[in-house]
Write a protein that holds these residues in place. Structure first.
Motif, PDB file in Angstrom:
ATOM      1  N   MET A 120       0.550  -1.087   0.296  1.00 46.16           N
ATOM      2  CA  MET A 120      -0.045  -0.337  -0.559  1.00 46.16           C
ATOM      3  C   MET A 120       1.040   1.040  -0.030  1.00 46.16           C
ATOM      4  SD  MET A 120      -3.035   1.054   2.561  1.00 46.16           S
ATOM      5  CE  MET A 120      -1.117   1.670   4.483  1.00 46.16           C
ATOM      6  N   LEU A 121       1.678   1.514   0.945  1.00 42.33           N
ATOM      7  CA  LEU A 121       2.574   2.300   1.038  1.00 42.33           C
ATOM      8  C   LEU A 121       3.331   2.545  -0.259  1.00 42.33           C
ATOM      9  CD1 LEU A 121       4.389   1.822   4.334  1.00 42.33           C
ATOM     10  CD2 LEU A 121       2.500   3.517   3.905  1.00 42.33           C
ATOM     11  N   VAL A 122       3.862   1.288  -0.920  1.00 40.21           N
ATOM     12  CA  VAL A 122       5.295   2.276  -2.521  1.00 40.21           C
ATOM     13  C   VAL A 122       3.659   2.195  -3.371  1.00 40.21           C
ATOM     14  CG1 VAL A 122       5.767   0.733  -4.427  1.00 40.21           C
ATOM     15  CG2 VAL A 122       5.775  -0.265  -2.172  1.00 40.21           C
ATOM     16  N   LEU A 123       2.158   1.742  -3.447  1.00 42.35           N
ATOM     17  CA  LEU A 123       2.044   2.247  -3.957  1.00 42.35           C
ATOM     18  C   LEU A 123       1.116   3.996  -4.212  1.00 42.35           C
ATOM     19  CD1 LEU A 123      -0.516   1.706  -6.504  1.00 42.35           C
ATOM     20  CD2 LEU A 123      -2.198   1.230  -4.919  1.00 42.35           C
ATOM     21  N   GLN A 124       1.195   4.300  -2.495  1.00 41.29           N
ATOM     22  CA  GLN A 124       0.703   5.081  -2.381  1.00 41.29           C
ATOM     23  C   GLN A 124       2.465   5.793  -2.743  1.00 41.29           C
ATOM     24  OE1 GLN A 124      -0.185   5.728   1.610  1.00 41.29           O
ATOM     25  NE2 GLN A 124      -2.470   5.766   1.387  1.00 41.29           N
ATOM     26  N   ALA A 125       2.965   5.629  -3.185  1.00 39.58           N
ATOM     27  CA  ALA A 125       4.365   6.859  -3.390  1.00 39.58           C
ATOM     28  C   ALA A 125       4.706   7.021  -4.449  1.00 39.58           C
ATOM     29  CB  ALA A 125       5.233   5.761  -3.077  1.00 39.58           C
ATOM     30  N   VAL A 126       4.311   5.383  -5.473  1.00 35.38           N
ATOM     31  CA  VAL A 126       3.688   6.252  -6.853  1.00 35.38           C
ATOM     32  C   VAL A 126       2.713   6.559  -7.471  1.00 35.38           C
ATOM     33  CG1 VAL A 126       3.244   4.781  -9.225  1.00 35.38           C
ATOM     34  CG2 VAL A 126       4.749   3.589  -7.300  1.00 35.38           C
ATOM     35  N   ALA A 127       1.622   6.622  -6.369  1.00 37.58           N
ATOM     36  CA  ALA A 127       0.626   7.637  -6.990  1.00 37.58           C
ATOM     37  C   ALA A 127       0.942   9.458  -6.281  1.00 37.58           C
ATOM     38  CB  ALA A 127      -0.621   7.706  -5.816  1.00 37.58           C
ATOM     39  N   LEU A 128       1.637   9.251  -6.057  1.00 33.38           N
ATOM     40  CA  LEU A 128       2.383  10.267  -5.391  1.00 33.38           C
ATOM     41  C   LEU A 128       3.495  11.477  -6.081  1.00 33.38           C
ATOM     42  CD1 LEU A 128       2.607  12.730  -2.977  1.00 33.38           C
ATOM     43  CD2 LEU A 128       4.131  11.847  -1.188  1.00 33.38           C
ATOM     44  N   GLN A 129       4.202  10.713  -6.426  1.00 31.49           N
ATOM     45  CA  GLN A 129       5.212  10.899  -7.386  1.00 31.49           C
ATOM     46  C   GLN A 129       4.198  11.341  -9.101  1.00 31.49           C
ATOM     47  OE1 GLN A 129       8.318  11.459  -7.337  1.00 31.49           O
ATOM     48  NE2 GLN A 129       8.503  12.015  -9.815  1.00 31.49           N
TER      49      GLN A 129
ATOM     50  N   TRP B 229      -5.640  12.588   1.689  1.00 28.52           N
ATOM     51  CA  TRP B 229      -6.391  11.412   1.470  1.00 28.52           C
ATOM     52  C   TRP B 229      -5.487  10.543   1.932  1.00 28.52           C
ATOM     53  CZ3 TRP B 229      -4.509   8.409  -2.901  1.00 28.52           C
ATOM     54  CH2 TRP B 229      -5.218   7.609  -2.847  1.00 28.52           C
ATOM     55  N   LEU B 230      -4.239  10.808   0.869  1.00 28.17           N
ATOM     56  CA  LEU B 230      -2.926   9.349   1.967  1.00 28.17           C
ATOM     57  C   LEU B 230      -2.377   9.579   3.046  1.00 28.17           C
ATOM     58  CD1 LEU B 230       0.085  10.271  -1.004  1.00 28.17           C
ATOM     59  CD2 LEU B 230      -1.687   8.446  -1.478  1.00 28.17           C
ATOM     60  N   VAL B 231      -2.721  10.428   3.416  1.00 27.14           N
ATOM     61  CA  VAL B 231      -2.218  10.195   5.033  1.00 27.14           C
ATOM     62  C   VAL B 231      -3.470   9.050   5.797  1.00 27.14           C
ATOM     63  CG1 VAL B 231      -1.623  10.891   7.763  1.00 27.14           C
ATOM     64  CG2 VAL B 231      -0.032  11.572   5.354  1.00 27.14           C
ATOM     65  N   GLY B 232      -4.389   9.485   5.718  1.00 30.23           N
ATOM     66  CA  GLY B 232      -5.443   9.235   6.261  1.00 30.23           C
ATOM     67  C   GLY B 232      -5.863   7.979   5.449  1.00 30.23           C
ATOM     68  N   SER B 233      -5.689   7.850   4.356  1.00 32.23           N
ATOM     69  CA  SER B 233      -5.899   5.932   4.521  1.00 32.23           C
ATOM     70  C   SER B 233      -5.170   4.858   5.129  1.00 32.23           C
ATOM     71  CB  SER B 233      -5.607   6.378   2.432  1.00 32.23           C
ATOM     72  OG  SER B 233      -4.674   6.364   1.672  1.00 32.23           O
ATOM     73  N   ALA B 234      -3.388   5.416   5.103  1.00 27.74           N
ATOM     74  CA  ALA B 234      -2.282   4.800   5.358  1.00 27.74           C
ATOM     75  C   ALA B 234      -3.331   4.597   6.695  1.00 27.74           C
ATOM     76  CB  ALA B 234      -1.192   5.438   5.268  1.00 27.74           C
TER      77      ALA B 234
END
Length: 453
Positions: free
Chosen positions: A29-38, A169-174
């Motif tokens: 999940m963190l990798v996916l969010q990192a890709v989305a953030l990038q 959204w990123l922080v809350g979902s994490a």
């Protein structure tokens, strides 16, 4: 090298099942969010930031060009129109010059770089930006021919609410998914821990009863298998105990009749020596049968309970003194442990009897020692051992033969049955401890008994 790299990676991984399971759930999940953030930074945010910066830079360039072309009496009108229509606060400093270099202050976001690039393209003069003086505005200074133009642009013109919503959204979902994963895995791991605790307690003779199957289906299956195994072991121990009780009765009854018959035989000087030897042989047979049955039976039916180890040592030492042995005891006032008292009493009795039969002096010491000093068996996290040392000044046992002395029927003494040390080690290991044989400071043999506190 792959080997050292994998070894370092394994050392970095958490040791507990719960931490590893949570890591397995959260890492993708963190990798996916990192890709989305990038992608957000490299795509949407970058485009929006350049457009907003271009708009502010265009307004500043337009105002600067108006001031450069219009006469001084028109400047108040330009300042008023810029404040009203463009939301820019203007000030002019006659005769001033821009000194020094620009200092970056918001390197995390592309706003400053985008604004500087846009100003460089549109403002055909030297300029400077200040992001630190005012938390709500960006101060832009433009070098004019006769002074410096100060422009205060609101920061909200350079920001977009999408950035905050995306980060929230990123922080809350994490955080939400982390909490759900931790709660879920905590419930699953609790069932495994209860199963491990029940197995450990049953192995140490503390029968806590069947455990309730809970958790995932695989964990429930393991709990059911443990309960069935526990019942089979209890049934086997009970059957073996009943069988050995019958064997004990069958063996002791003929010996009792033989002893009674020898006692009733007529005595004479010619037969006195033979009858004494026969009586001694029967006593030896009884002692050997008792030792064999004790070894085969073990102490599986006795339940562990809190007991004072020092009191047990004192009782066994007092019994040995009544038999004529010289036994000294050095021990604290009290040391309570979860023990099977009869089994531990039998273990201590075997050790002290083994020492007093082959020595003139026996010394027993009881103390607690840190696990790090001695190592040994025991559960992970065990910090203290209860240590009982039995020293004698006898001939001892050679170092090469000490481990073999624990094997059943392999006595290290010429007059032993070979079961005393085997029974003692079996009892101590059933408690989660161990026995070690060493050279005694008295010159003979030292038996070091370790029990988990």
């Amino acid at each position: 090298m792959p080997g050292p790299v994998m070894g370092r990676l394994r050392r970095l991984l958490p040791r507990s099942l719960m931490a590893r399971s949570v890591l397995i759930i959260l890492a993708p999940m963190l990798v996916l969010q990192a890709v989305a953030l990038q992608l957000f930074y490299g795509g949407h945010l970058d485009v929006i930031s350049r457009r907003l910066a271009g708009g502010v830079a265009g307004d500043v360039a337009f105002v600067a060009e108006l001031i450069r072309r219009e006469p001084a009496e028109q400047h108040p009108w330009i300042f008023r129109e810029a404040s009203w229509r463009l939301d820019l606060a203007l000030a002019f400093e006659p005769g001033a010059r821009i000194q020094g270099e620009r200092r970056p202050s918001m390197s995390i976001l592309p706003l400053e770089e985008d604004l500087n690039n846009a100003l460089g393209e549109r403002v055909r003069a030297r300029f400077d930006t200040d992001w630190q003086s005012d938390p709500r505005s960006v101060i832009i200074r433009v070098q004019m021919p006769d002074g410096v133009l100060h422009v205060e642009a609101p920061r909200k013109r350079l920001f977009t609410a999408t950035l905050y919503l995306f980060v929230i959204w990123l922080v809350g979902s994490a955080l939400l998914l982390s909490g759900v994963a931790i709660l879920f895995m905590k419930n699953q791991v609790r069932a495994i821990r209860r199963l491990a605790a029940a197995a450990e307690a049953f192995g140490l003779g503390r029968d806590l009863g069947p455990i309730k199957p809970e958790g995932a289906s695989e964990v429930r299956q393991a709990a059911g298998a443990f309960n069935r195994m526990r019942e089979r072991i209890r049934r086997f121990v009970g059957q073996r105990t009943e069988m050995l009780a019958g064997i004990s009765h069958d063996l002791r009854t003929p010996l009792t009749r033989m002893r009674l018959g020898v006692t009733m035989l007529p005595r004479s000087p010619e037969t006195e020596e033979d009858l004494a030897a026969l009586t001694q042989d029967m006593e030896e047979m009884e002692r050997m049968i008792a030792a064999y049955l004790s070894f085969a039976r073990g102490e599986g039916t006795e339940q562990a309970r809190p007991a004072d180890l020092v009191e047990l040592v004192q009782d066994v030492a007092a019994k040995a003194r009544r038999s004529g042995a010289a036994v000294e005891v050095a021990a604290p006032g009290k040391l309570a442990l979860p023990l099977r008292p009869d089994a531990v009493r039998r273990c201590l009795g075997n050790l002290i009897d083994n020492a007093r039969r082959h020595a003139q002096h026996v010394s027993v010491a009881v103390e607690t020692v840190p696990r790090t000093e001695l190592g040994g068996p025991g559960g992970e996290g065990q910090s203290l051992w209860a240590q009982v040392t039995v020293d004698d000044d006898g001939p001892g046992i050679p170092a090469a033969d000490r481990e073999g002395a624990f094997k059943p029927f392999a006595s290290g003494r010429p007059d032993g049955t070979g079961l005393g040390l085997a029974i003692a080690r079996d009892i101590v290991r059933a408690h989660g401890g161990d026995i070690q044989l060493e050279e005694s400071p008295l010159g003979g043999l030292r038996a070091r008994l370790l029990l988990p506190v």
